[in-house]
Design a protein around this motif. Structure first.
Motif, PDB file in Angstrom:
ATOM      1  N   PRO A  80       0.812  -1.220   0.000  1.00 56.47           N
ATOM      2  CA  PRO A  80       0.000   0.000   0.000  1.00 56.47           C
ATOM      3  C   PRO A  80       0.843   1.267   0.000  1.00 56.47           C
ATOM      4  CG  PRO A  80      -0.044  -1.060   2.156  1.00 56.47           C
ATOM      5  CD  PRO A  80       0.641  -2.009   1.226  1.00 56.47           C
ATOM      6  N   ALA A  81       0.310   2.307  -0.602  1.00 59.32           N
ATOM      7  CA  ALA A  81       0.960   3.607  -0.514  1.00 59.32           C
ATOM      8  C   ALA A  81       1.088   3.981   0.957  1.00 59.32           C
ATOM      9  CB  ALA A  81       0.125   4.653  -1.253  1.00 59.32           C
ATOM     10  N   ASN A  82       2.125   4.711   1.276  1.00 57.50           N
ATOM     11  CA  ASN A  82       2.375   5.221   2.633  1.00 57.50           C
ATOM     12  C   ASN A  82       2.981   4.181   3.575  1.00 57.50           C
ATOM     13  OD1 ASN A  82       1.032   7.818   2.018  1.00 57.50           O
ATOM     14  ND2 ASN A  82      -0.830   6.574   1.983  1.00 57.50           N
ATOM     15  N   ALA A  83       3.232   2.961   3.088  1.00 59.29           N
ATOM     16  CA  ALA A  83       3.930   1.977   3.914  1.00 59.29           C
ATOM     17  C   ALA A  83       5.396   2.377   4.007  1.00 59.29           C
ATOM     18  CB  ALA A  83       3.795   0.587   3.317  1.00 59.29           C
ATOM     19  N   SER A  84       6.071   1.953   5.055  1.00 64.72           N
ATOM     20  CA  SER A  84       7.479   2.306   5.248  1.00 64.72           C
ATOM     21  C   SER A  84       8.229   1.101   5.796  1.00 64.72           C
ATOM     22  CB  SER A  84       7.601   3.501   6.207  1.00 64.72           C
ATOM     23  OG  SER A  84       7.033   3.193   7.469  1.00 64.72           O
ATOM     24  N   GLY A  85       9.480   1.302   6.111  1.00 64.77           N
ATOM     25  CA  GLY A  85      10.271   0.228   6.691  1.00 64.77           C
ATOM     26  C   GLY A  85      10.705  -0.785   5.653  1.00 64.77           C
ATOM     27  N   PRO A  86      11.469  -1.797   6.070  1.00 71.34           N
ATOM     28  CA  PRO A  86      11.967  -2.831   5.150  1.00 71.34           C
ATOM     29  C   PRO A  86      10.825  -3.541   4.431  1.00 71.34           C
ATOM     30  CG  PRO A  86      13.072  -2.964   7.274  1.00 71.34           C
ATOM     31  CD  PRO A  86      11.939  -2.006   7.452  1.00 71.34           C
ATOM     32  N   VAL A  90       6.111  -1.682   7.639  1.00 70.72           N
ATOM     33  CA  VAL A  90       5.921  -0.833   8.818  1.00 70.72           C
ATOM     34  C   VAL A  90       4.972   0.306   8.464  1.00 70.72           C
ATOM     35  CG1 VAL A  90       7.075   0.646  10.515  1.00 70.72           C
ATOM     36  CG2 VAL A  90       8.235  -1.401   9.645  1.00 70.72           C
ATOM     37  N   ILE A  91       4.155   0.712   9.405  1.00 68.00           N
ATOM     38  CA  ILE A  91       3.292   1.877   9.228  1.00 68.00           C
ATOM     39  C   ILE A  91       3.796   2.965  10.162  1.00 68.00           C
ATOM     40  CG2 ILE A  91       0.968   2.825   9.404  1.00 68.00           C
ATOM     41  CD1 ILE A  91       1.337  -0.902   9.173  1.00 68.00           C
ATOM     42  N   THR A  92       4.243   4.075   9.592  1.00 66.83           N
ATOM     43  CA  THR A  92       4.789   5.165  10.387  1.00 66.83           C
ATOM     44  C   THR A  92       3.756   6.265  10.543  1.00 66.83           C
ATOM     45  OG1 THR A  92       7.031   4.699   9.625  1.00 66.83           O
ATOM     46  CG2 THR A  92       6.629   6.869  10.591  1.00 66.83           C
ATOM     47  N   TYR A  93       3.470   6.610  11.784  1.00 67.37           N
ATOM     48  CA  TYR A  93       2.500   7.661  12.101  1.00 67.37           C
ATOM     49  C   TYR A  93       3.231   8.807  12.780  1.00 67.37           C
ATOM     50  CZ  TYR A  93      -1.519  10.000  14.228  1.00 67.37           C
ATOM     51  OH  TYR A  93      -2.451  10.935  14.608  1.00 67.37           O
ATOM     52  N   GLY A  94       3.025  10.014  12.282  1.00 66.16           N
ATOM     53  CA  GLY A  94       3.760  11.170  12.794  1.00 66.16           C
ATOM     54  C   GLY A  94       4.775  11.618  11.767  1.00 66.16           C
ATOM     55  N   LYS A  95       5.622  12.552  12.125  1.00 66.94           N
ATOM     56  CA  LYS A  95       6.613  13.072  11.193  1.00 66.94           C
ATOM     57  C   LYS A  95       7.719  12.051  10.968  1.00 66.94           C
ATOM     58  CE  LYS A  95       5.786  17.961  12.146  1.00 66.94           C
ATOM     59  NZ  LYS A  95       6.387  19.276  12.535  1.00 66.94           N
ATOM     60  N   ALA A  96       7.947  11.743   9.700  1.00 62.00           N
ATOM     61  CA  ALA A  96       8.924  10.712   9.355  1.00 62.00           C
ATOM     62  C   ALA A  96      10.321  11.056   9.835  1.00 62.00           C
ATOM     63  CB  ALA A  96       8.927  10.480   7.846  1.00 62.00           C
ATOM     64  N   ASP A  97      10.625  12.359   9.943  1.00 64.75           N
ATOM     65  CA  ASP A  97      11.973  12.760  10.364  1.00 64.75           C
ATOM     66  C   ASP A  97      12.070  13.060  11.858  1.00 64.75           C
ATOM     67  OD1 ASP A  97      10.453  15.040  10.392  1.00 64.75           O
ATOM     68  OD2 ASP A  97      11.882  16.287   9.275  1.00 64.75           O
ATOM     69  N   ALA A  98      11.074  12.631  12.640  1.00 65.37           N
ATOM     70  CA  ALA A  98      11.123  12.831  14.095  1.00 65.37           C
ATOM     71  C   ALA A  98      12.366  12.146  14.651  1.00 65.37           C
ATOM     72  CB  ALA A  98       9.872  12.262  14.746  1.00 65.37           C
ATOM     73  N   PRO A  99      13.060  12.778  15.589  1.00 62.90           N
ATOM     74  CA  PRO A  99      14.323  12.223  16.100  1.00 62.90           C
ATOM     75  C   PRO A  99      14.177  10.982  16.978  1.00 62.90           C
ATOM     76  CG  PRO A  99      13.742  14.214  17.296  1.00 62.90           C
ATOM     77  CD  PRO A  99      12.766  14.107  16.163  1.00 62.90           C
ATOM     78  N   HIS A 100      12.971  10.747  17.481  1.00 61.63           N
ATOM     79  CA  HIS A 100      12.761   9.593  18.365  1.00 61.63           C
ATOM     80  C   HIS A 100      11.656   8.699  17.813  1.00 61.63           C
ATOM     81  CE1 HIS A 100      15.353  11.487  21.336  1.00 61.63           C
ATOM     82  NE2 HIS A 100      14.667  12.608  21.146  1.00 61.63           N
ATOM     83  N   ILE A 133       8.524  12.755  18.308  1.00 54.92           N
ATOM     84  CA  ILE A 133       8.394  11.296  18.330  1.00 54.92           C
ATOM     85  C   ILE A 133       7.495  10.840  17.179  1.00 54.92           C
ATOM     86  CG2 ILE A 133       7.503   9.304  19.624  1.00 54.92           C
ATOM     87  CD1 ILE A 133       8.156  10.772  22.192  1.00 54.92           C
ATOM     88  N   LYS A 134       7.931   9.821  16.485  1.00 54.57           N
ATOM     89  CA  LYS A 134       7.080   9.175  15.493  1.00 54.57           C
ATOM     90  C   LYS A 134       6.750   7.768  15.988  1.00 54.57           C
ATOM     91  CE  LYS A 134      10.917   7.503  12.569  1.00 54.57           C
ATOM     92  NZ  LYS A 134      12.024   8.230  13.245  1.00 54.57           N
ATOM     93  N   VAL A 135       5.640   7.226  15.528  1.00 54.32           N
ATOM     94  CA  VAL A 135       5.216   5.888  15.927  1.00 54.32           C
ATOM     95  C   VAL A 135       5.364   4.945  14.745  1.00 54.32           C
ATOM     96  CG1 VAL A 135       3.313   4.462  16.781  1.00 54.32           C
ATOM     97  CG2 VAL A 135       3.581   6.809  17.607  1.00 54.32           C
ATOM     98  N   GLU A 136       5.970   3.812  14.985  1.00 55.66           N
ATOM     99  CA  GLU A 136       6.060   2.759  13.976  1.00 55.66           C
ATOM    100  C   GLU A 136       5.225   1.570  14.435  1.00 55.66           C
ATOM    101  OE1 GLU A 136      10.145   1.813  13.302  1.00 55.66           O
ATOM    102  OE2 GLU A 136      10.522   3.622  12.106  1.00 55.66           O
ATOM    103  N   PHE A 137       4.176   1.272  13.682  1.00 54.53           N
ATOM    104  CA  PHE A 137       3.316   0.132  14.003  1.00 54.53           C
ATOM    105  C   PHE A 137       3.851  -1.123  13.316  1.00 54.53           C
ATOM    106  CE2 PHE A 137       0.381   3.668  14.735  1.00 54.53           C
ATOM    107  CZ  PHE A 137      -0.200   3.291  15.935  1.00 54.53           C
ATOM    108  N   HIS A 138       4.029  -2.177  14.117  1.00 53.95           N
ATOM    109  CA  HIS A 138       4.438  -3.488  13.625  1.00 53.95           C
ATOM    110  C   HIS A 138       3.290  -4.441  13.971  1.00 53.95           C
ATOM    111  CE1 HIS A 138       8.717  -2.191  13.189  1.00 53.95           C
ATOM    112  NE2 HIS A 138       8.373  -1.374  14.170  1.00 53.95           N
ATOM    113  N   LEU A 139       2.598  -4.891  12.958  1.00 53.40           N
ATOM    114  CA  LEU A 139       1.365  -5.645  13.203  1.00 53.40           C
ATOM    115  C   LEU A 139       1.535  -7.139  12.955  1.00 53.40           C
ATOM    116  CD1 LEU A 139      -1.044  -3.033  11.614  1.00 53.40           C
ATOM    117  CD2 LEU A 139      -0.567  -3.403  14.044  1.00 53.40           C
ATOM    118  N   ALA A 140       0.823  -7.914  13.750  1.00 55.42           N
ATOM    119  CA  ALA A 140       0.954  -9.370  13.735  1.00 55.42           C
ATOM    120  C   ALA A 140      -0.363 -10.032  13.341  1.00 55.42           C
ATOM    121  CB  ALA A 140       1.386  -9.858  15.113  1.00 55.42           C
TER     122      ALA A 140
END
Length: 273
Positions: A80-86, A90-100, A133-140
């Motif tokens: 899907p569009a907007n997916a991230s990570g390897p 991964v689904i990233t919520y928040g600013k992608a360049d957040a330092p934490h 802070i950005k959130v990375e969701f890892h779903l199972a």
């Protein structure tokens, strides 16, 4: 010399054993209703604080990968569009360049994840608002294997369709799914019509493209890949939250930590005031 029990004594023993067995079964069912999380590996349940089970042991994840497969789903991988990570897992919520980074590991059928989201989902969202802070969701999807059915992977594939519509749409749909999570003994999320009905609660989500993607199971192969990535993450239970790699305590006794406690832990782990 041992005496042989009389028939009457034998009947009493047999009845007592049946009662004990019935009590054992009821206690097991009661624990399951009280947020028990079923082990996916050959071993049983990992119980934590005060007997409240809040973590799931997962073995190698091979069974989980099989559970994430769907014979009726397409085989072509569409990320899907907007997916991230390897591999876009991964689904990233928040600013992608957040330092934490706050990593959140969940399964849509996990009853303990629902308790975490109800208590601290809003705190998670607020922590992203200042861009630090950005959130990375890892779903199972392992609970399909543990509980039977296909609700985890169906919900995950639908979440992919929501993500394709936008990260904010994903987050709203994510929240709706947890707010309407069925009893873990039921597989309501395995019903596409139920998923589409819940999607109505997210303004603007139920587009023709979203409905088609959910109905055609467009993102089922992606959901299987996301689930496989979770299996290889080294995380052994849901929910799990880490901030910059540091684990966050989510439960105190048999209750979730308060939003204030959760937020304080996150800021401390990130070195924020």
């Amino acid at each position: 010399m041992a005496q042989t029990p009389s028939k009457q004594q034998a009947k009493r023993i047999s009845a007592r054993e049946r009662i004990q067995e019935a009590q054992r079964i009821e206690q097991a069912a009661s624990k399951r209703r009280q947020r028990i999380v079923v082990a996916v590996s050959a071993v049983a349940v990992l119980a934590l604080a005060g007997g409240a089970a809040v973590a799931i042991n997962s073995a190698s994840g091979k069974k989980d990968s099989k559970a994430a497969a769907d014979a009726s789903a397409p085989t072509e991988l569409v990320v899907p569009a907007n997916a991230s990570g390897p591999g876009g897992t991964v689904i990233t919520y928040g600013k992608a360049d957040a330092p934490h980074t706050m990593e959140v590991y969940e399964d849509f059928r996990c009853p303990v994840c629902k308790h975490f989201e109800a208590a601290n989902g809003e705190a998670v969202k607020k922590l992203t608002e200042d861009g630090s802070i950005k959130v990375e969701f890892h779903l199972a999807a392992f609970l399909d294997n543990a509980l039977g059915g296909k609700g985890s992977r169906t919900a995950l594939a639908a979440a992919g369709a929501a993500l394709n519509e936008g990260v904010d749409k994903f987050k709203q749909f994510h929240d709706v799914l947890y707010a309407n999570q069925p009893d873990e003994r039921k597989d309501d999320f395995g019903d596409v019509n139920r998923i589409l009905d819940l999607a109505r609660q997210v303004p603007g989500l139920k587009t023709d493209a979203f409905v088609k993607a959910v109905t055609d199971k467009t993102y089922a192969p992606w959901a299987a890949k996301v689930a496989e990535a979770f299996n290889g993450s080294g995380v052994t239970g849901t929910p799990t939250v880490k901030v910059d790699g540091k684990p966050i305590t989510l439960f105190s006794g048999q209750s979730t930590v308060t939003p204030e406690q959760f937020t304080a832990q996150v800021k401390q782990a990130a070195g924020l005031k």
